[in-house]
Design a protein around this motif. Structure first.
Motif, PDB file in Angstrom:
ATOM      1  N   ILE A 292     -63.309   4.418  -1.437  1.00  0.00           N
ATOM      2  CA  ILE A 292     -63.475   3.004  -0.898  1.00  0.00           C
ATOM      3  C   ILE A 292     -64.671   2.420  -1.839  1.00  0.00           C
ATOM      4  CG2 ILE A 292     -64.106   1.885   1.000  1.00  0.00           C
ATOM      5  CD1 ILE A 292     -63.327   4.307   2.871  1.00  0.00           C
ATOM      6  N   LYS A 293     -64.142   1.291  -2.377  1.00  0.00           N
ATOM      7  CA  LYS A 293     -64.966   0.373  -3.331  1.00  0.00           C
ATOM      8  C   LYS A 293     -65.581  -0.687  -2.538  1.00  0.00           C
ATOM      9  CE  LYS A 293     -62.980   1.536  -7.726  1.00  0.00           C
ATOM     10  NZ  LYS A 293     -62.251   1.222  -8.856  1.00  0.00           N
ATOM     11  N   VAL A 294     -66.705  -1.110  -3.116  1.00  0.00           N
ATOM     12  CA  VAL A 294     -67.332  -2.511  -2.949  1.00  0.00           C
ATOM     13  C   VAL A 294     -67.640  -3.144  -4.150  1.00  0.00           C
ATOM     14  CG1 VAL A 294     -69.760  -1.316  -2.703  1.00  0.00           C
ATOM     15  CG2 VAL A 294     -69.227  -3.769  -1.627  1.00  0.00           C
ATOM     16  N   HIS A 295     -66.897  -4.171  -4.462  1.00  0.00           N
ATOM     17  CA  HIS A 295     -67.267  -5.290  -5.411  1.00  0.00           C
ATOM     18  C   HIS A 295     -68.205  -6.336  -5.128  1.00  0.00           C
ATOM     19  CE1 HIS A 295     -63.798  -3.060  -7.228  1.00  0.00           C
ATOM     20  NE2 HIS A 295     -63.270  -3.168  -5.921  1.00  0.00           N
ATOM     21  N   THR A 296     -69.008  -6.594  -5.878  1.00  0.00           N
ATOM     22  CA  THR A 296     -70.122  -7.620  -5.480  1.00  0.00           C
ATOM     23  C   THR A 296     -70.537  -8.666  -6.758  1.00  0.00           C
ATOM     24  OG1 THR A 296     -71.323  -6.282  -4.038  1.00  0.00           O
ATOM     25  CG2 THR A 296     -72.556  -8.215  -4.804  1.00  0.00           C
ATOM     26  N   VAL A 297     -70.428 -10.166  -6.324  1.00  0.00           N
ATOM     27  CA  VAL A 297     -70.484 -11.063  -7.542  1.00  0.00           C
ATOM     28  C   VAL A 297     -71.162 -12.155  -6.825  1.00  0.00           C
ATOM     29  CG1 VAL A 297     -68.626 -12.330  -6.996  1.00  0.00           C
ATOM     30  CG2 VAL A 297     -69.487 -12.251  -9.442  1.00  0.00           C
ATOM     31  N   LYS A 298     -72.240 -12.725  -7.628  1.00  0.00           N
ATOM     32  CA  LYS A 298     -72.992 -13.902  -7.443  1.00  0.00           C
ATOM     33  C   LYS A 298     -72.300 -14.994  -8.413  1.00  0.00           C
ATOM     34  CE  LYS A 298     -77.351 -13.944  -6.102  1.00  0.00           C
ATOM     35  NZ  LYS A 298     -78.619 -14.180  -6.018  1.00  0.00           N
ATOM     36  N   PRO A 299     -71.535 -15.947  -7.981  1.00  0.00           N
ATOM     37  CA  PRO A 299     -70.746 -16.861  -8.849  1.00  0.00           C
ATOM     38  C   PRO A 299     -71.715 -17.740  -9.519  1.00  0.00           C
ATOM     39  CG  PRO A 299     -69.505 -16.491  -6.945  1.00  0.00           C
ATOM     40  CD  PRO A 299     -70.986 -16.010  -6.601  1.00  0.00           C
ATOM     41  N   SER A 300     -72.921 -18.153  -9.063  1.00  0.00           N
ATOM     42  CA  SER A 300     -73.438 -18.953  -9.583  1.00  0.00           C
ATOM     43  C   SER A 300     -74.232 -18.503 -11.012  1.00  0.00           C
ATOM     44  CB  SER A 300     -74.762 -19.642  -8.578  1.00  0.00           C
ATOM     45  OG  SER A 300     -75.522 -18.484  -8.170  1.00  0.00           O
ATOM     46  N   GLU A 301     -74.450 -17.199 -10.865  1.00  0.00           N
ATOM     47  CA  GLU A 301     -75.130 -16.476 -12.126  1.00  0.00           C
ATOM     48  C   GLU A 301     -74.230 -15.974 -12.973  1.00  0.00           C
ATOM     49  OE1 GLU A 301     -78.182 -13.792 -10.275  1.00  0.00           O
ATOM     50  OE2 GLU A 301     -79.256 -15.336  -9.345  1.00  0.00           O
ATOM     51  N   SER A 302     -72.875 -15.320 -12.647  1.00  0.00           N
ATOM     52  CA  SER A 302     -72.330 -14.667 -13.358  1.00  0.00           C
ATOM     53  C   SER A 302     -71.018 -14.455 -12.617  1.00  0.00           C
ATOM     54  CB  SER A 302     -72.880 -13.063 -13.602  1.00  0.00           C
ATOM     55  OG  SER A 302     -72.021 -12.314 -14.217  1.00  0.00           O
ATOM     56  N   THR A 303     -69.794 -14.232 -14.047  1.00  0.00           N
ATOM     57  CA  THR A 303     -68.429 -14.009 -13.400  1.00  0.00           C
ATOM     58  C   THR A 303     -68.276 -12.431 -13.309  1.00  0.00           C
ATOM     59  OG1 THR A 303     -67.858 -14.162 -15.449  1.00  0.00           O
ATOM     60  CG2 THR A 303     -67.808 -16.131 -14.359  1.00  0.00           C
ATOM     61  N   VAL A 304     -69.187 -11.481 -13.509  1.00  0.00           N
ATOM     62  CA  VAL A 304     -68.993 -10.209 -13.708  1.00  0.00           C
ATOM     63  C   VAL A 304     -69.051  -9.571 -12.431  1.00  0.00           C
ATOM     64  CG1 VAL A 304     -69.907  -7.973 -14.583  1.00  0.00           C
ATOM     65  CG2 VAL A 304     -69.799  -9.937 -16.073  1.00  0.00           C
TER      66      VAL A 304
END
Length: 453
Positions: A379-391
């Motif tokens: 079971i995976k969790v993917h996290t991103v903060k769009p204002s800082e990165s697209t990764v």
């Protein structure tokens, strides 16, 4: 000063030792980082007698199979005899009180999930066992009780119910939505429970109208500012391959009136010719239903599902959000293997549908996608903060897939404590088969909890 051979040798030995210690420290830190998420996930067993022949107990997007009210948390599931079981615990404790009710359901069909909620007076409400059949609704006999009594709601437009969903309002009232009619020709009905007089009223006979030609597969959420966000896709026939387009509407009066994102008023009911398309996605593009909608602290909506850019390509999770005055698509993780998505009945693709958690402060927002990935066996969790990165930063939440399990969360735990609470259970789901369950033994059903950082 001249360095002797012995001094040089001592220096090399010292440098080698320091290097090895540094590598060991880095490896330990790396292992600690890898373990931090897994160790942060707590598993609280509920029962080892949960039905496991279909995914009926652990479907994505159910509102809700686990729910917190005050200091108590409630859960619901079917046991191996297809009886409906209620569980309750004090959130400061790990042990559960169980009560097997008199009610049962058709557990062969994963559509027939259980939905629970607690009103402002402490009464538990439950709907269960629906796939184009009459409404099954019950209410607890006293606040906090696990003893249920079958009850009436309104009595009209309740003969062909699917996907019952409860939502709790801050004043203690409830909202209730369900599809009236079959796949490909259904309409969305919306009711309100008034806690002060303990009775239901109809808000909309038809909120979303498929005009007997199609049906909407929807998700709705109530944000911290009391704004309702409604997202849906259209399906033209019972075949999942005919899913298309992402749609959106919002309400600031608990569902009485509805607007587009720019405030333009909708003329109800919402139909294919008057609803706002936020992302055009053609049929046969592996668009999974329903979408998932969430919102940040400023009531900005975020909508996710997975789909493919072209019919022959592997699907990817995408997040559509309203930013800088327009809808934008934020590309997410892509499936490592291609797979088809077509046919009727409950599907069992190698990816589950996701949970979308949006967190924000006064400056920015970031979001988490949680789903099952069979190819990675975790079971995976993917996290991103769009204002800082697209990764996207991806990690294993639980290194076990639980078969055909899908995530469905306790909304109160997220809103109050920023914790992820969801039921987990190993289950089997025969692809496209809602008539016969897999012949397997009962399995443990548990609550998984994770403090989101």
């Amino acid at each position: 000063m001249k360095t002797t051979w012995k001094q040089s040798r001592r220096l090399k030995t010292w440098l080698t030792s320091v290097t090895l210690l540094s590598l060991a420290a880095l490896q330990a830190c790396s292992q600690l980082s890898d373990l931090s998420t897994k160790q942060a996930v707590r598993i609280l067993p509920i029962s080892d007698q949960a039905f496991a022949g279909s995914s009926v107990n652990v479907l994505a997007g159910v509102k809700q199979t686990v729910y917190t009210h005050g200091e108590f948390q409630y859960a619901a599931f079917y046991n191996r005899q297809a009886k409906l079981v209620l569980a309750k615990r004090n959130i400061a404790q790990d042990s559960w009180q169980l009560h097997t009710t008199e009610f049962s359901g058709n557990v062969n069909d994963a559509h027939n999930h259980i939905s629970i909620v607690v009103d402002g007076a402490g009464y538990l409400h439950m709907a269960w066992d629906h796939h184009n059949n009459p409404l099954n609704y019950a209410k607890s006999t006293a606040p906090g009780s696990l003893q249920l009594q079958r009850a009436n709601m309104l009595g009209n437009m309740e003969k062909s119910v699917t996907y019952p969903q409860f939502y709790a309002l801050k004043n203690g009232d409830l909202l209730f939505q369900y599809r009236d009619g079959g796949s490909g020709k259904g309409q969305l009905v919306m009711n309100r429970y008034h806690v002060a007089i303990q009775s239901w009223s109809r808000i909309h006979n038809v909120l979303i109208d498929g005009e007997k030609q199609r049906s909407a597969y929807w998700d709705m959420t109530l944000d911290q500012n009391d704004v309702l966000h409604l997202a849906w896709i259209w399906r033209e026939t019972p075949d999942v391959a005919t899913n298309h387009d992402l749609m959106y509407a919002q309400s600031k009066d608990y569902g009485v009136t509805w607007q587009q994102i720019d405030g333009a008023q909708y003329k109800l009911p919402l139909r294919i010719n008057n609803a706002q398309v936020v992302k055009q996605i053609p049929q046969n593009h592996k668009l999974m239903n329903p979408p998932v909608v969430a919102a940040d602290n400023s009531s900005n909506p975020y909508i996710t599902s997975y789909w493919a850019d072209a019919p022959e390509q592997a699907p990817a999770f995408n997040v559509v959000r309203f930013d800088n005055g327009k809808w934008q698509t934020f590309t997410g993780p892509k499936a490592s293997v291609n797979f088809a998505l077509s046919g009727m009945g409950t599907k069992n693709p190698p990816w589950s549908r996701p949970v979308l958690l949006v967190d924000s402060d006064s400056h920015t927002s970031w979001f988490h996608l949680i789903h099952r990935d069979d190819t990675a066996a975790e079971i995976k969790v993917h996290t991103v903060k769009p204002s800082e990165s697209t990764v996207w930063h991806s990690q294993s939440l639980i290194d076990k897939t639980y078969g055909a399990w899908e995530p469905s969360i306790d909304p109160q735990q997220w809103q109050r404590f920023k914790q992820l609470h969801m039921l987990v259970q190993s289950v089997e789901q025969q692809d496209g088969n809602d008539a016969k369950a897999a012949d397997v033994q009962a399995e443990q059903i548990s609550l998984a909890t994770w403090q989101v950082n």
